[in-house]
Design a protein around this motif. Structure first.
Motif, mmCIF file in Angstrom:
data_model
loop_
_atom_site.group_PDB
_atom_site.id
_atom_site.type_symbol
_atom_site.label_atom_id
_atom_site.label_comp_id
_atom_site.label_asym_id
_atom_site.label_seq_id
_atom_site.Cartn_x
_atom_site.Cartn_y
_atom_site.Cartn_z
ATOM 1 N N TYR A 264 -1.415 6.371 12.757
ATOM 2 C CA TYR A 264 -1.937 6.285 14.128
ATOM 3 C C TYR A 264 -1.273 5.180 14.942
ATOM 4 C CZ TYR A 264 -5.443 9.418 12.245
ATOM 5 O OH TYR A 264 -6.067 10.480 11.650
ATOM 6 N N THR A 265 -0.238 4.587 14.378
ATOM 7 C CA THR A 265 0.563 3.614 15.081
ATOM 8 C C THR A 265 1.936 3.641 14.423
ATOM 9 O OG1 THR A 265 0.706 1.322 15.827
ATOM 10 C CG2 THR A 265 -0.096 1.650 13.601
ATOM 11 N N LYS A 266 2.896 2.921 15.021
ATOM 12 C CA LYS A 266 4.206 2.863 14.366
ATOM 13 C C LYS A 266 4.205 1.724 13.369
ATOM 14 C CE LYS A 266 7.115 4.996 17.827
ATOM 15 N NZ LYS A 266 7.504 4.665 19.193
ATOM 16 N N GLY A 267 4.954 1.871 12.320
ATOM 17 C CA GLY A 267 5.034 0.773 11.360
ATOM 18 C C GLY A 267 5.405 1.279 9.987
ATOM 19 N N LYS A 268 5.657 0.305 9.136
ATOM 20 C CA LYS A 268 6.115 0.612 7.785
ATOM 21 C C LYS A 268 4.910 0.945 6.897
ATOM 22 C CE LYS A 268 9.075 -1.635 4.359
ATOM 23 N NZ LYS A 268 8.151 -2.038 3.312
ATOM 24 N N ASN A 269 5.065 1.937 6.039
ATOM 25 C CA ASN A 269 4.004 2.237 5.078
ATOM 26 C C ASN A 269 3.956 1.174 3.991
ATOM 27 O OD1 ASN A 269 3.057 4.728 6.094
ATOM 28 N ND2 ASN A 269 4.832 5.771 5.222
ATOM 29 N N PRO A 270 2.770 0.644 3.705
ATOM 30 C CA PRO A 270 2.678 -0.284 2.572
ATOM 31 C C PRO A 270 2.795 0.463 1.239
ATOM 32 C CG PRO A 270 0.668 -0.295 3.935
ATOM 33 C CD PRO A 270 1.479 0.879 4.354
ATOM 34 N N VAL A 271 3.036 -0.266 0.188
ATOM 35 C CA VAL A 271 3.000 0.308 -1.166
ATOM 36 C C VAL A 271 1.548 0.715 -1.436
ATOM 37 C CG1 VAL A 271 3.305 -0.234 -3.627
ATOM 38 C CG2 VAL A 271 4.838 -1.239 -1.922
ATOM 39 N N ARG A 272 1.343 1.864 -2.078
ATOM 40 C CA ARG A 272 -0.022 2.298 -2.391
ATOM 41 C C ARG A 272 -0.314 1.991 -3.862
ATOM 42 N NH1 ARG A 272 0.630 8.403 -0.319
ATOM 43 N NH2 ARG A 272 2.108 8.332 -2.050
ATOM 44 N N ILE A 273 -1.459 1.380 -4.093
ATOM 45 C CA ILE A 273 -1.820 1.047 -5.480
ATOM 46 C C ILE A 273 -3.202 1.635 -5.780
ATOM 47 C CG2 ILE A 273 -2.123 -0.826 -7.161
ATOM 48 C CD1 ILE A 273 -0.597 -2.595 -5.030
ATOM 49 N N ILE A 274 -3.279 2.390 -6.862
ATOM 50 C CA ILE A 274 -4.541 3.027 -7.248
ATOM 51 C C ILE A 274 -5.024 2.422 -8.560
ATOM 52 C CG2 ILE A 274 -5.698 5.272 -7.595
ATOM 53 C CD1 ILE A 274 -3.959 5.111 -4.965
ATOM 54 N N LEU A 275 -6.316 2.007 -8.574
ATOM 55 C CA LEU A 275 -6.923 1.528 -9.834
ATOM 56 C C LEU A 275 -7.416 2.753 -10.582
ATOM 57 C CD1 LEU A 275 -9.248 -1.410 -8.692
ATOM 58 C CD2 LEU A 275 -6.887 -1.531 -9.528
ATOM 59 N N ASP A 276 -6.752 3.125 -11.637
ATOM 60 C CA ASP A 276 -7.067 4.383 -12.318
ATOM 61 C C ASP A 276 -6.987 4.169 -13.833
ATOM 62 O OD1 ASP A 276 -7.509 7.057 -12.813
ATOM 63 O OD2 ASP A 276 -5.517 7.736 -12.205
ATOM 64 N N SER A 277 -7.984 3.431 -14.356
ATOM 65 C CA SER A 277 -7.978 2.996 -15.760
ATOM 66 C C SER A 277 -7.521 4.072 -16.732
ATOM 67 C CB SER A 277 -9.378 2.537 -16.185
ATOM 68 O OG SER A 277 -9.971 1.784 -15.174
ATOM 69 N N LYS A 278 -8.070 5.276 -16.575
ATOM 70 C CA LYS A 278 -7.779 6.331 -17.563
ATOM 71 C C LYS A 278 -6.705 7.303 -17.086
ATOM 72 C CE LYS A 278 -12.442 6.082 -19.447
ATOM 73 N NZ LYS A 278 -13.743 6.475 -18.882
ATOM 74 N N ALA A 279 -5.984 6.944 -16.052
ATOM 75 C CA ALA A 279 -4.898 7.794 -15.521
ATOM 76 C C ALA A 279 -5.386 9.207 -15.222
ATOM 77 C CB ALA A 279 -3.713 7.813 -16.497
ATOM 78 N N GLN A 280 -6.489 9.284 -14.489
ATOM 79 C CA GLN A 280 -7.109 10.592 -14.237
ATOM 80 C C GLN A 280 -6.721 11.218 -12.905
ATOM 81 O OE1 GLN A 280 -10.992 8.853 -14.866
ATOM 82 N NE2 GLN A 280 -11.439 10.337 -16.483
ATOM 83 N N ILE A 281 -5.895 10.554 -12.133
ATOM 84 C CA ILE A 281 -5.547 11.072 -10.802
ATOM 85 C C ILE A 281 -5.030 12.510 -10.912
ATOM 86 C CG2 ILE A 281 -3.240 9.967 -10.827
ATOM 87 C CD1 ILE A 281 -3.612 9.608 -7.743
#
Ligand SMILES: NC(=O)c1ccc[n+]([C@@H]2O[C@H](COP(=O)([O-])OP(=O)(O)OC[C@H]3O[C@@H](n4cnc5c(N)ncnc54)[C@H](O)[C@@H]3O)[C@@H](O)[C@H]2O)c1
Ligand SMILES: Nc1nc(=O)c(N)c(NC[C@H](O)[C@H](O)[C@H](O)COP(=O)(O)O)[nH]1
Length: 216
Positions: free
Chosen positions: A66-83
């Motif tokens: 919704y604005t211009k700019g760089k995407n940050p790194v995305r970090i997911i807390l996913d203990s059991k790798a269930q994504i």
């Protein structure tokens, strides 16, 4: 002295009664104006951090749109790798740098599934992800600012470990109710106000029917 972890901004939109989603997980609380403000904040941080349930329920992109700019790194807390393979996060991992933080107990089968995606898997902690350790590792990688976008379970872990440097909360004009609806901070909570995290209110801004509160 330089701190060993990134600066952490905790961000959320909540109803007047403190819920960040309805009992069914509907969390579309922010107005368009607030989303623009949120995306400006995203554009000014190095990483966005969310818990596994938020990915499961919202299926977010966690990008600057919704604005211009760089995407940050995305970090997911996913203990059991269930994504889930069908999640937008995994589907867009070839364009946006993505870290999946898992614990030592993540099932091999789930980790093998992640092999197919261009994500970085970080193993940190035995059962839950050790948040402090994760932040220290991120700092060593050059990540200086992290936007923690929830949900309530992750927020509790951040608050309980005193890892929140700034809190930005939008109070949206809804009364949601529901004893089981997720609140801003979940977990076991503090038993005494004396032990609770106490912050200072630094700024308040009004956007039509919403208030944005800045604490640190
Ligand atoms: N309105 C808002 O601003 C907002 C923001 C984010 C999420 N939400 C809503 O919140 C709900 C999800 O919140 P939630 O509390 O169920 O889950 P969450 O998103 O906080 O995820 C929690 C899960 O993350 C994993 N995890 C791994 N390591 C962890 C650690 N160290 N600390 C905490 N969690 C760890 C665990 O599987 C845990 O169950 C959804 O309905 C979502 O829509 C609303
Ligand atoms: N400030 C804020 N207002 C909201 O109304 C809302 N639902 C969130 N929630 C944060 C959480 O991380 C969500 O999953 C993402 O806001 C969805 O992110 P995308 O739009 O897909 O990038 N945050």
């Amino acid at each position: 002295m330089e701190r060993s972890r990134p600066f952490v901004i905790m961000s959320a939109a909540m109803s007047i009664d403190g819920k960040i989603a309805t009992k069914n997980g509907d969390s579309k609380l922010s107005s368009k104006q607030d989303l623009v403000r949120l995306h400006r904040m995203r554009a000014n941080v190095d990483a966005i951090l969310v818990g596994k349930n938020t990915v499961e329920v919202d299926d977010p992109l966690l990008t600057v749109r919704y604005t211009k700019g760089k995407n940050p790194v995305r970090i997911i807390l996913d203990s059991k790798a269930q994504i889930k393979p069908r999640s937008k996060i995994l589907k867009t991992a070839h364009i946006i740098p993505t870290i999946i933080a898992v614990s030592k107990n993540a099932p091999k089968k789930n980790l093998a599934r992640l092999d197919k995606y261009p994500v970085e898997v970080m193993v940190i902690g035995d059962n839950k992800i050790d948040l402090r350790k994760l932040l220290v590792v991120l700092k060593k990688r050059g990540i200086k600012t992290v936007l923690a976008e929830g949900g309530g379970t992750m927020n509790w872990e951040m608050v309980n470990r005193r890892l929140v440097d700034r809190l930005v909360i939008t109070v949206t004009p809804y009364l949601v109710g529901g004893a089981d609806a997720i609140t801003l901070v979940e977990g076991t909570g503090f038993a005494k106000i004396q032990n609770a995290v106490k912050l200072k209110l630094r700024n308040v801004s009004r956007q039509k029917n919403e208030l944005v509160l800045y604490y640190s």
